[in-house]
Write an enzyme that holds these catalytic residues in place. Sequence first.
Site, PDB file in Angstrom:
ATOM      1  N   ASP A 193      51.574  69.739 -24.571  1.00  0.00           N
ATOM      2  CA  ASP A 193      52.597  70.423 -23.780  1.00  0.00           C
ATOM      3  C   ASP A 193      53.888  69.606 -23.749  1.00  0.00           C
ATOM      4  OD1 ASP A 193      53.505  72.534 -22.100  1.00  0.00           O
ATOM      5  OD2 ASP A 193      53.183  71.274 -20.337  1.00  0.00           O
ATOM      6  N   GLY A 241      50.281  64.407 -16.331  1.00  0.00           N
ATOM      7  CA  GLY A 241      48.841  64.593 -16.249  1.00  0.00           C
ATOM      8  C   GLY A 241      48.377  65.921 -15.692  1.00  0.00           C
ATOM      9  N   LYS A 281      53.114  73.469 -27.416  1.00  0.00           N
ATOM     10  CA  LYS A 281      54.344  74.119 -26.961  1.00  0.00           C
ATOM     11  C   LYS A 281      55.462  73.909 -27.976  1.00  0.00           C
ATOM     12  CE  LYS A 281      56.638  72.311 -23.433  1.00  0.00           C
ATOM     13  NZ  LYS A 281      56.847  72.004 -22.010  1.00  0.00           N
ATOM     14  N   ASP A 319      49.928  59.267 -24.399  1.00  0.00           N
ATOM     15  CA  ASP A 319      51.362  59.372 -24.153  1.00  0.00           C
ATOM     16  C   ASP A 319      52.023  58.026 -24.407  1.00  0.00           C
ATOM     17  OD1 ASP A 319      53.071  61.690 -22.396  1.00  0.00           O
ATOM     18  OD2 ASP A 319      54.030  59.733 -22.608  1.00  0.00           O
TER      19      ASP A 319
END
Length: 263
Positions: A109, A50, A149, A68
Amino acid sequence: MARDRRDYYYRQAKEEGYRSRASFKLKQINERHHIINRGDSVVDLGAAPGGWLQVAKELSGGKVLGVDLQRIVPIEGVETIQGNINADSTIQKIIKTVGAKGADVVLCDAAPNLSGNWSYDHARSIELATSALECAKKILKPKGNFVVKVFQGDMFNDYMQKVRDNFVRTMAYSPKASRSQSAEIYVIGKKFLTAPLRKGDKFVVDIEKLGSSGDGAVLIEGFVVFVKEVEVGEKVRIKITDVKPNFAFADVAERLGKTEKPE
């Protein structure tokens, strides 16, 4: 862990109450590329634990949603969904939460669990980033922004091209908070394209009028395309060379003669 305790950004995260050192990566990305604006709705894919959610909430002050496979420990003012971003049911939950118009920003990410085999880990990273891109295409507003990413490797350029095909501007950036030995890099897409065509597409069109610049102007599924070096009355096969949010440019790939006029 010992290395982390000596790490500047690890210490800063602890001091400032962030859940991970990665929080500073998003701060630096945003300072440089202005991804998140005040009031934006933001969706963070692969958001646990988070750290990026905390920063996204600070930057936008608007609706922030984390997604998630794992449960995300609650953050004040942030909504969460536990689910797989490849599942239609998760996409529907995201849209229900952010609204039918979509999100202003999509972040990711996430990284695969590392095996130690670099080729395999790179491929898994590209696979994960591709899933994030496909999800973003379903939930982003027109002109929305995207950050993901990836690990650098031989599949990186092909992935960059996929992002270029869907955004007005695309770049790769490595924030200072990334460890010097890391092969990670962030791909940034700005101004999501929702046009019914993409660079490289080909169409057969009739040139019926010229625009103010002298280029041919045609409509493809209601979208304006400017064609260079044509005359009214020509039938041509065109190739799209550039796509903007509200119009596109094309070159002539083949001249097919004159437009047939009805008798």
